[in-house]
Design a protein around this motif. Structure first.
Motif, PDB file in Angstrom:
ATOM      1  N   ASN A  33      -5.716   1.638   6.576  1.00 42.69           N
ATOM      2  CA  ASN A  33      -6.027   3.066   6.631  1.00 42.69           C
ATOM      3  C   ASN A  33      -4.882   3.866   7.237  1.00 42.69           C
ATOM      4  O   ASN A  33      -4.578   4.967   6.763  1.00 42.69           O
ATOM      5  CB  ASN A  33      -7.323   3.313   7.409  1.00 42.69           C
ATOM      6  CG  ASN A  33      -8.537   2.975   6.574  1.00 42.69           C
ATOM      7  OD1 ASN A  33      -8.545   3.157   5.370  1.00 42.69           O
ATOM      8  ND2 ASN A  33      -9.568   2.477   7.223  1.00 42.69           N
TER       9      ASN A  33
ATOM     10  N   TYR B 122      -7.196   5.470  -3.068  1.00 46.57           N
ATOM     11  CA  TYR B 122      -6.548   4.669  -2.040  1.00 46.57           C
ATOM     12  C   TYR B 122      -5.114   4.279  -2.336  1.00 46.57           C
ATOM     13  O   TYR B 122      -4.375   3.925  -1.422  1.00 46.57           O
ATOM     14  CB  TYR B 122      -7.379   3.421  -1.733  1.00 46.57           C
ATOM     15  CG  TYR B 122      -8.644   3.805  -1.004  1.00 46.57           C
ATOM     16  CD1 TYR B 122      -8.641   3.964   0.375  1.00 46.57           C
ATOM     17  CD2 TYR B 122      -9.818   4.052  -1.696  1.00 46.57           C
ATOM     18  CE1 TYR B 122      -9.781   4.343   1.054  1.00 46.57           C
ATOM     19  CE2 TYR B 122     -10.971   4.437  -1.030  1.00 46.57           C
ATOM     20  CZ  TYR B 122     -10.945   4.584   0.346  1.00 46.57           C
ATOM     21  OH  TYR B 122     -12.063   4.976   1.012  1.00 46.57           O
ATOM     22  N   TYR B 123      -4.692   4.313  -3.599  1.00 43.37           N
ATOM     23  CA  TYR B 123      -3.324   3.930  -3.917  1.00 43.37           C
ATOM     24  C   TYR B 123      -2.475   5.087  -4.408  1.00 43.37           C
ATOM     25  O   TYR B 123      -1.273   5.061  -4.297  1.00 43.37           O
ATOM     26  CB  TYR B 123      -3.293   2.816  -4.964  1.00 43.37           C
ATOM     27  CG  TYR B 123      -3.890   1.549  -4.460  1.00 43.37           C
ATOM     28  CD1 TYR B 123      -3.418   0.937  -3.317  1.00 43.37           C
ATOM     29  CD2 TYR B 123      -4.960   0.963  -5.107  1.00 43.37           C
ATOM     30  CE1 TYR B 123      -3.985  -0.219  -2.832  1.00 43.37           C
ATOM     31  CE2 TYR B 123      -5.529  -0.199  -4.638  1.00 43.37           C
ATOM     32  CZ  TYR B 123      -5.032  -0.783  -3.511  1.00 43.37           C
ATOM     33  OH  TYR B 123      -5.593  -1.929  -3.037  1.00 43.37           O
TER      34      TYR B 123
ATOM     35  N   ARG C 238      -2.206   4.030   4.491  1.00 46.89           N
ATOM     36  CA  ARG C 238      -2.632   4.947   3.434  1.00 46.89           C
ATOM     37  C   ARG C 238      -2.508   6.389   3.884  1.00 46.89           C
ATOM     38  O   ARG C 238      -1.924   7.227   3.199  1.00 46.89           O
ATOM     39  CB  ARG C 238      -4.072   4.636   3.023  1.00 46.89           C
ATOM     40  CG  ARG C 238      -4.611   5.563   1.976  1.00 46.89           C
ATOM     41  CD  ARG C 238      -6.086   5.258   1.689  1.00 46.89           C
ATOM     42  NE  ARG C 238      -6.641   6.268   0.850  1.00 46.89           N
ATOM     43  CZ  ARG C 238      -7.151   7.424   1.293  1.00 46.89           C
ATOM     44  NH1 ARG C 238      -7.182   7.695   2.574  1.00 46.89           N
ATOM     45  NH2 ARG C 238      -7.631   8.309   0.442  1.00 46.89           N
TER      46      ARG C 238
ATOM     47  N   VAL D  40       0.848  -1.200   0.000  1.00 50.56           N
ATOM     48  CA  VAL D  40       0.000   0.000   0.000  1.00 50.56           C
ATOM     49  C   VAL D  40       0.882   1.248   0.000  1.00 50.56           C
ATOM     50  O   VAL D  40       0.653   2.186  -0.774  1.00 50.56           O
ATOM     51  CB  VAL D  40      -0.951   0.001   1.227  1.00 50.56           C
ATOM     52  CG1 VAL D  40      -1.658   1.338   1.377  1.00 50.56           C
ATOM     53  CG2 VAL D  40      -1.957  -1.130   1.111  1.00 50.56           C
TER      54      VAL D  40
ATOM     55  N   ILE E 273       1.676   4.504  -3.123  1.00 51.65           N
ATOM     56  CA  ILE E 273       1.452   5.940  -2.924  1.00 51.65           C
ATOM     57  C   ILE E 273       2.770   6.707  -2.931  1.00 51.65           C
ATOM     58  O   ILE E 273       2.911   7.722  -3.604  1.00 51.65           O
ATOM     59  CB  ILE E 273       0.679   6.189  -1.606  1.00 51.65           C
ATOM     60  CG1 ILE E 273      -0.709   5.550  -1.704  1.00 51.65           C
ATOM     61  CG2 ILE E 273       0.573   7.679  -1.301  1.00 51.65           C
ATOM     62  CD1 ILE E 273      -1.479   5.529  -0.392  1.00 51.65           C
TER      63      ILE E 273
END
Length: 188
Positions: free
Chosen positions: A80, A149-150, A83, A38, A42
């Motif tokens: 979460n 989200y990514y 992220r 994750v 990002i």
């Protein structure tokens, strides 16, 4: 102290809340790969991603007492955190200033080369099988989930980027998340 080889989620949470170091080691051994996936989607740069994943586990350790099992699963809570920590990191002034201070050739070469290298690595290693789940969504919904989200976009940034109203983005993201819940429940 011998290592723990298996824990149910309830037992893991209970031990983490009691500050059990073996439980934390178990958590790291079993979840770091997925959380790192994750983060790298990002953050993109390995050195930064390594720093962010460390921050993620520190936050998990320091805030596990705040985790409420009635609101969701531990894994979702940790995703979460990963992220949000990743997004906060890339939007931090120090990272933005560092990127501004690079010379143009450095920015072009490092970003372009590294982006493709990391995406190849992430595509080869689907840590939790999420790509298969996302493939079951409508293509436009999948794109919204990936951006939110990514890639770390806010809903306003998604709306601006795709030239669609903010309300439409919010409605579609919500519908996509509800559909993901149905898909995931079917797989259990």
């Amino acid at each position: 102290m011998s290592p723990i080889h298996y824990l149910s989620e309830d037992d893991l949470i209970s031990l983490l809340k009691k500050r059990d170091q073996r439980a934390f080691n178990y958590l790291y051994d079993n979840y770091s790969g997925a959380l790192y996936g994750v983060v790298t989607r990002i953050v993109l740069h390995k050195n930064y991603a390594d720093e962010v994943i460390q921050d993620v586990f520190v936050k998990i350790w320091n805030h596990v007492a705040l985790f409420n099992q009635e609101k969701g699963r531990l894994y979702t809570w940790m995703i979460n955190i990963a992220r949000n920590t990743s997004i906060d990191y890339i939007k931090s002034k120090s990272v933005q200033n560092e990127q501004k201070n690079q010379s143009l050739p450095d920015v072009v070469n490092s970003t372009e080369t590294h982006h493709y290298a990391v995406m190849d690595q992430v595509d080869k290693i689907d840590f939790i099988g999420l790509n298969n789940v996302l493939d079951k969504l409508k293509p436009d919904w999948r794109r919204l989930i990936e951006m939110a989200y990514y890639e770390g976009y806010t809903q306003q940034e998604i709306a601006d980027n795709l030239s669609i109203p903010l309300g439409t983005v919010k409605t579609r993201v919500r519908a996509a998340l509800l559909q993901l819940r149905v898909i995931l429940n079917e797989q259990q």
